[in-house]
Design a protein around this motif. Structure first.
Motif, PDB file in Angstrom:
ATOM      1  N   GLN A  96       0.673  -1.339  -0.202  1.00  0.00           N
ATOM      2  CA  GLN A  96       0.006  -0.146   0.119  1.00  0.00           C
ATOM      3  C   GLN A  96       0.880   1.261  -0.130  1.00  0.00           C
ATOM      4  N   LYS A  97       2.081   0.933   0.471  1.00  0.00           N
ATOM      5  CA  LYS A  97       2.844   2.361   0.615  1.00  0.00           C
ATOM      6  C   LYS A  97       3.693   2.471  -0.941  1.00  0.00           C
ATOM      7  N   SER A  98       4.006   3.594  -1.341  1.00  0.00           N
ATOM      8  CA  SER A  98       4.792   3.804  -2.564  1.00  0.00           C
ATOM      9  C   SER A  98       6.177   3.320  -2.351  1.00  0.00           C
ATOM     10  N   GLU A  99       6.855   2.892  -3.426  1.00  0.00           N
ATOM     11  CA  GLU A  99       8.112   2.801  -3.407  1.00  0.00           C
ATOM     12  C   GLU A  99       9.140   3.996  -3.009  1.00  0.00           C
ATOM     13  N   ARG A 100       8.729   5.052  -3.198  1.00  0.00           N
ATOM     14  CA  ARG A 100       9.566   6.210  -3.069  1.00  0.00           C
ATOM     15  C   ARG A 100       8.681   7.141  -2.481  1.00  0.00           C
ATOM     16  N   GLN A 101       9.238   7.757  -1.304  1.00  0.00           N
ATOM     17  CA  GLN A 101       8.541   8.959  -0.494  1.00  0.00           C
ATOM     18  C   GLN A 101       9.564   9.965  -0.177  1.00  0.00           C
ATOM     19  N   TYR A 102       9.255  10.984  -0.598  1.00  0.00           N
ATOM     20  CA  TYR A 102      10.115  12.083  -0.782  1.00  0.00           C
ATOM     21  C   TYR A 102       9.531  13.170   0.617  1.00  0.00           C
ATOM     22  N   SER A 103      10.378  13.710   1.230  1.00  0.00           N
ATOM     23  CA  SER A 103      10.222  14.507   2.447  1.00  0.00           C
ATOM     24  C   SER A 103      11.249  15.557   2.641  1.00  0.00           C
ATOM     25  N   VAL A 104      10.798  16.756   3.317  1.00  0.00           N
ATOM     26  CA  VAL A 104      11.769  17.589   3.721  1.00  0.00           C
ATOM     27  C   VAL A 104      11.449  17.968   5.210  1.00  0.00           C
ATOM     28  N   ASN A 105      12.345  18.041   5.847  1.00  0.00           N
ATOM     29  CA  ASN A 105      12.150  18.471   7.404  1.00  0.00           C
ATOM     30  C   ASN A 105      10.882  17.637   7.903  1.00  0.00           C
ATOM     31  N   SER A 106      10.867  16.401   7.480  1.00  0.00           N
ATOM     32  CA  SER A 106       9.797  15.248   8.161  1.00  0.00           C
ATOM     33  C   SER A 106       8.464  15.423   7.634  1.00  0.00           C
ATOM     34  N   ARG A 107       8.406  16.539   6.749  1.00  0.00           N
ATOM     35  CA  ARG A 107       7.028  16.595   6.112  1.00  0.00           C
ATOM     36  C   ARG A 107       6.902  15.988   4.454  1.00  0.00           C
ATOM     37  N   ASN A 108       5.958  14.878   4.265  1.00  0.00           N
ATOM     38  CA  ASN A 108       5.976  14.381   3.173  1.00  0.00           C
ATOM     39  C   ASN A 108       5.681  15.310   2.327  1.00  0.00           C
ATOM     40  N   LEU A 109       6.520  15.048   1.057  1.00  0.00           N
ATOM     41  CA  LEU A 109       6.093  15.804  -0.187  1.00  0.00           C
ATOM     42  C   LEU A 109       5.305  15.005  -1.162  1.00  0.00           C
ATOM     43  N   SER A 110       4.501  15.845  -2.032  1.00  0.00           N
ATOM     44  CA  SER A 110       3.751  15.012  -3.189  1.00  0.00           C
ATOM     45  C   SER A 110       4.827  14.814  -4.307  1.00  0.00           C
ATOM     46  N   GLN A 111       4.477  14.084  -5.212  1.00  0.00           N
ATOM     47  CA  GLN A 111       5.470  14.184  -6.381  1.00  0.00           C
ATOM     48  C   GLN A 111       5.534  15.213  -7.299  1.00  0.00           C
ATOM     49  N   VAL A 112       4.691  16.115  -7.273  1.00  0.00           N
ATOM     50  CA  VAL A 112       4.663  17.471  -7.667  1.00  0.00           C
ATOM     51  C   VAL A 112       5.751  18.328  -7.041  1.00  0.00           C
ATOM     52  N   GLN A 113       5.665  18.510  -5.578  1.00  0.00           N
ATOM     53  CA  GLN A 113       6.445  19.074  -4.727  1.00  0.00           C
ATOM     54  C   GLN A 113       7.941  18.861  -4.671  1.00  0.00           C
ATOM     55  N   ALA A 114       7.967  17.387  -4.961  1.00  0.00           N
ATOM     56  CA  ALA A 114       9.309  16.602  -4.890  1.00  0.00           C
ATOM     57  C   ALA A 114      10.071  17.149  -6.304  1.00  0.00           C
ATOM     58  N   LYS A 115       9.130  17.308  -7.480  1.00  0.00           N
ATOM     59  CA  LYS A 115       9.572  17.841  -8.641  1.00  0.00           C
ATOM     60  C   LYS A 115      10.109  19.368  -8.689  1.00  0.00           C
ATOM     61  N   LEU A 116       9.424  19.974  -8.051  1.00  0.00           N
ATOM     62  CA  LEU A 116       9.766  21.354  -7.699  1.00  0.00           C
ATOM     63  C   LEU A 116      11.078  21.761  -7.044  1.00  0.00           C
ATOM     64  N   TYR A 117      11.258  20.650  -6.049  1.00  0.00           N
ATOM     65  CA  TYR A 117      12.571  20.781  -5.060  1.00  0.00           C
ATOM     66  C   TYR A 117      13.847  20.474  -6.015  1.00  0.00           C
TER      67      TYR A 117
END
Length: 106
Positions: free
Chosen positions: A56-77
């Motif tokens: 159920q959990k995605s293969e990749r999970q991006y976060s910054v400062n313990s806050r999960n990012l959506s794929q769009v937010q990760a792309k912006l980073y």
């Protein structure tokens, strides 16, 4: 360029036991420890390799400062650092493949 840890993007990469072959389940914990030790993160990121027991959990999970990012937010980073996220993920997949080979050859 040096970033402090809370500004780095963190990637939790959940590794499928099956990618380690038919006996993957018996190797996955040890392999993740091996990958965490041997796959070096770039200056703007922190990698964490963990077993993927829950589909159920995605293969990749991006976060910054313990806050999960959506794929769009990760792309912006990544865009901020002029890095193509698709190429970044493809290169990381290649590093993971090489680490699997090295893990079984040690």
């Amino acid at each position: 360029m040096q970033l402090n840890d809370e500004k780095k993007i963190r990637l939790e990469y959940r590794v499928e036991p099956g990618c380690l072959g038919p006996q993957g389940l018996s190797h996955i914990e040890d392999f993740c420890r091996y990958a965490n030790k041997h796959i070096k993160s770039p200056y703007y990121a922190q990698f964490l390799f963990t077993p993927r027991y829950d589909k159920q959990k995605s293969e990749r999970q991006y976060s910054v400062n313990s806050r999960n990012l959506s794929q769009v937010q990760a792309k912006l980073y990544f865009d901020h650092f002029q890095i193509n996220i698709v190429e970044f993920e493809e290169q990381l997949d290649e590093l993971l493949s090489k680490a699997i080979d090295l893990y079984f050859k040690r």
